[in-house]
Design an enzyme around this catalytic site. Structure first.
Site, PDB file in Angstrom:
ATOM      1  N   GLY A   1       3.189   2.577  10.670  1.00 15.80           N
ATOM      2  CA  GLY A   1       4.157   3.652  10.468  1.00 15.80           C
ATOM      3  C   GLY A   1       4.934   4.025  11.718  1.00 15.80           C
ATOM      4  O   GLY A   1       5.610   5.046  11.756  1.00 15.80           O
TER       5      GLY A   1
ATOM      6  N   GLU B   1      -6.411   5.045   7.963  1.00 16.12           N
ATOM      7  CA  GLU B   1      -6.189   6.457   7.611  1.00 16.12           C
ATOM      8  C   GLU B   1      -7.445   7.066   6.978  1.00 16.12           C
ATOM      9  O   GLU B   1      -7.731   8.245   7.145  1.00 16.12           O
ATOM     10  CB  GLU B   1      -4.967   6.579   6.680  1.00 16.12           C
ATOM     11  CG  GLU B   1      -3.670   6.348   7.462  1.00 16.12           C
ATOM     12  CD  GLU B   1      -2.546   5.714   6.673  1.00 16.12           C
ATOM     13  OE1 GLU B   1      -2.591   5.701   5.438  1.00 16.12           O
ATOM     14  OE2 GLU B   1      -1.612   5.204   7.324  1.00 16.12           O
TER      15      GLU B   1
ATOM     16  N   ASN C   1       0.859  -1.181   0.000  1.00 15.97           N
ATOM     17  CA  ASN C   1       0.000   0.000   0.000  1.00 15.97           C
ATOM     18  C   ASN C   1       0.897   1.234   0.000  1.00 15.97           C
ATOM     19  O   ASN C   1       1.481   1.578   1.018  1.00 15.97           O
ATOM     20  CB  ASN C   1      -0.909  -0.023   1.237  1.00 15.97           C
ATOM     21  CG  ASN C   1      -1.721   1.256   1.371  1.00 15.97           C
ATOM     22  OD1 ASN C   1      -1.812   2.039   0.418  1.00 15.97           O
ATOM     23  ND2 ASN C   1      -2.307   1.474   2.530  1.00 15.97           N
TER      24      ASN C   1
ATOM     25  N   LYS D   1       0.074   4.307  -0.302  1.00 14.38           N
ATOM     26  CA  LYS D   1      -0.539   5.527   0.262  1.00 14.38           C
ATOM     27  C   LYS D   1      -0.316   6.698  -0.716  1.00 14.38           C
ATOM     28  O   LYS D   1      -0.353   6.477  -1.918  1.00 14.38           O
ATOM     29  CB  LYS D   1       0.025   5.786   1.664  1.00 14.38           C
ATOM     30  CG  LYS D   1      -0.051   4.514   2.526  1.00 14.38           C
ATOM     31  CD  LYS D   1       0.226   4.705   3.980  1.00 14.38           C
ATOM     32  CE  LYS D   1       0.078   3.376   4.701  1.00 14.38           C
ATOM     33  NZ  LYS D   1       0.199   3.471   6.148  1.00 14.38           N
TER      34      LYS D   1
ATOM     35  N   GLU E   1      -4.912  -4.467  10.872  1.00 13.26           N
ATOM     36  CA  GLU E   1      -3.860  -3.463  11.014  1.00 13.26           C
ATOM     37  C   GLU E   1      -4.069  -2.684  12.308  1.00 13.26           C
ATOM     38  O   GLU E   1      -4.858  -1.720  12.333  1.00 13.26           O
ATOM     39  CB  GLU E   1      -3.898  -2.479   9.843  1.00 13.26           C
ATOM     40  CG  GLU E   1      -3.658  -3.115   8.492  1.00 13.26           C
ATOM     41  CD  GLU E   1      -3.071  -2.109   7.504  1.00 13.26           C
ATOM     42  OE1 GLU E   1      -1.981  -2.372   6.989  1.00 13.26           O
ATOM     43  OE2 GLU E   1      -3.693  -1.056   7.270  1.00 13.26           O
TER      44      GLU E   1
ATOM     45  N   HIS F   1      -9.322   1.532   5.230  1.00 14.68           N
ATOM     46  CA  HIS F   1      -8.004   1.689   5.859  1.00 14.68           C
ATOM     47  C   HIS F   1      -8.126   2.659   7.035  1.00 14.68           C
ATOM     48  O   HIS F   1      -8.908   3.619   6.976  1.00 14.68           O
ATOM     49  CB  HIS F   1      -6.989   2.217   4.834  1.00 14.68           C
ATOM     50  CG  HIS F   1      -5.587   2.148   5.353  1.00 14.68           C
ATOM     51  ND1 HIS F   1      -5.075   3.099   6.200  1.00 14.68           N
ATOM     52  CD2 HIS F   1      -4.608   1.230   5.173  1.00 14.68           C
ATOM     53  CE1 HIS F   1      -3.828   2.764   6.517  1.00 14.68           C
ATOM     54  NE2 HIS F   1      -3.522   1.634   5.909  1.00 14.68           N
TER      55      HIS F   1
ATOM     56  N   SER G   1       4.004  -1.948  10.202  1.00 14.06           N
ATOM     57  CA  SER G   1       5.461  -2.034  10.340  1.00 14.06           C
ATOM     58  C   SER G   1       6.027  -3.413   9.964  1.00 14.06           C
ATOM     59  O   SER G   1       6.962  -3.912  10.589  1.00 14.06           O
ATOM     60  CB  SER G   1       5.900  -1.635  11.754  1.00 14.06           C
ATOM     61  OG  SER G   1       5.549  -0.279  12.012  1.00 14.06           O
TER      62      SER G   1
HETATM   63  P1  13P Z   1       3.458   0.576   7.604  1.00 13.93           P
HETATM   64  O1  13P Z   1       3.916  -0.731   7.001  1.00 13.93           O
HETATM   65  O2  13P Z   1       4.187   1.758   7.082  1.00 13.93           O
HETATM   66  O3  13P Z   1       3.398   0.492   9.099  1.00 13.93           O
HETATM   67  O4  13P Z   1       1.932   0.791   7.097  1.00 13.93           O
HETATM   68  C1  13P Z   1       1.014  -0.228   7.248  1.00 13.93           C
HETATM   69  C2  13P Z   1      -0.204   0.126   6.498  1.00 13.93           C
HETATM   70  O5  13P Z   1      -0.933   1.028   6.865  1.00 13.93           O
HETATM   71  C3  13P Z   1      -0.499  -0.616   5.263  1.00 13.93           C
HETATM   72  O6  13P Z   1      -1.784  -0.366   4.817  1.00 13.93           O
END
Ligand code: 13P
Length: 252
Positions: free
Chosen positions: A174, A98, A9, A11, A168, A96, A214
């Site tokens: 992140g 976010e 992903n 983003k 997640e 997601h 992560s």
């Molecule tokens: P990270 O791997 O950067 O922690 O992000 C995970 C994520 O949100 C994937 O959709």
């Protein structure tokens, strides 16, 4: 037998030129090494078309990061399932954290999107996960249960069986903090139990349940060895071809 699904992903990262360069490098690094794993890239909308072209013949699939549930209409700024199908997407990420956190996406919206995606032959990757506050308050299972049931309301068992769910934990996204292999397995097994309640054991056994938060080449193998972790939704580590290829190789 569930084939692990490793999805990157991206983003809001990567231009068209960066996307094409990444795919060229990734193809070179994998060259058959992705066997036994399904690999998916989720670039921003603007790079989907170029990515589809660059991925042709590679065996790597394409996903969008979001979509709207209507086929067309006066919905400025939105993208429909028909548009994603036309461009060659197989998957679409829905709900997601976010999107939930910054754009007010609700379980009800995720449910409408999941139904629309399935209607148009897109496979939803439905994201669920608790915040740190919720984990510390001991309500992880309650939160996950509300999200899973909310997202899947009204789907029949055959539709549910074809889904991908991504667990997640928000506190692991992140942050460099990964859930331990055992903690991730515990929640993924809980999700499979919920799916069995909703759609029956047979359907639940078919659903691929990813872990995200992560994930890196160093921790991927331990997570993937767990019985209910069927792949990873990777953010940061999917932005560099070598680290993404490392995760894919560790997941075979
Ligand atoms: P990270 O791997 O950067 O922690 O992000 C995970 C994520 O949100 C994937 O959709």
């Amino acid at each position: 037998m569930r084939i692990p699904l490793i999805a990157g992903n991206w983003k809001m990262y990567k231009t068209v030129a960066e996307t094409v360069q990444f795919i060229d490098e990734l193809k070179g690094l994998l060259a058959g090494a992705g066997d036994g794993v399904e690999v998916v890239l989720c670039p921003p909308y603007t790079a989907l078309s170029a990515a589809a072209e660059a991925l042709r013949g590679s065996g790597i699939f394409l996903s969008a990061q979001n979509m709207y549930w209507e086929e067309q209409g006066a919905f400025t700024g939105e993208i429909s399932p028909l548009m994603l199908r036309e461009i060659g997407c197989k998957y679409v990420i829905l709900g997601h954290s976010e999107r939930r956190q910054y754009f007010g996406e609700t379980d009800e919206a995720v449910n409408k999107k999941a139904k629309a995606a399935l209607k148009h032959g897109l496979i939803p990757i439905v994201c669920v996960g608790e915040t740190l506050e919720e984990r510390e308050a001991g309500i992880t299972e309650k939160v996950i249960s509300t999200q899973v049931k909310g997202a899947l309301t009204g789907l029949d068992p055959a539709q549910t069986a074809g889904l991908v769910v991504a667990y997640e934990p928000v506190w692991a996204i992140g942050t460099g903090r990964t859930a331990s292999d055992d903690d991730a397995q515990k929640v993924n097994a809980f999700i499979r139990g919920l799916l069995a309640e909703i759609a029956g054991r047979e359907a639940a056994e078919k659903v691929r349940i990813q872990y995200g938060g992560s994930v890196k080449p160093e921790n991927a193998a331990g997570l993937m060895a767990k019985p209910d972790i069927d792949g990873a939704l990777v953010g940061g580590a999917s932005l560099k071809p070598d680290s993404f290829a490392g995760i894919i190789k560790a997941s075979r």
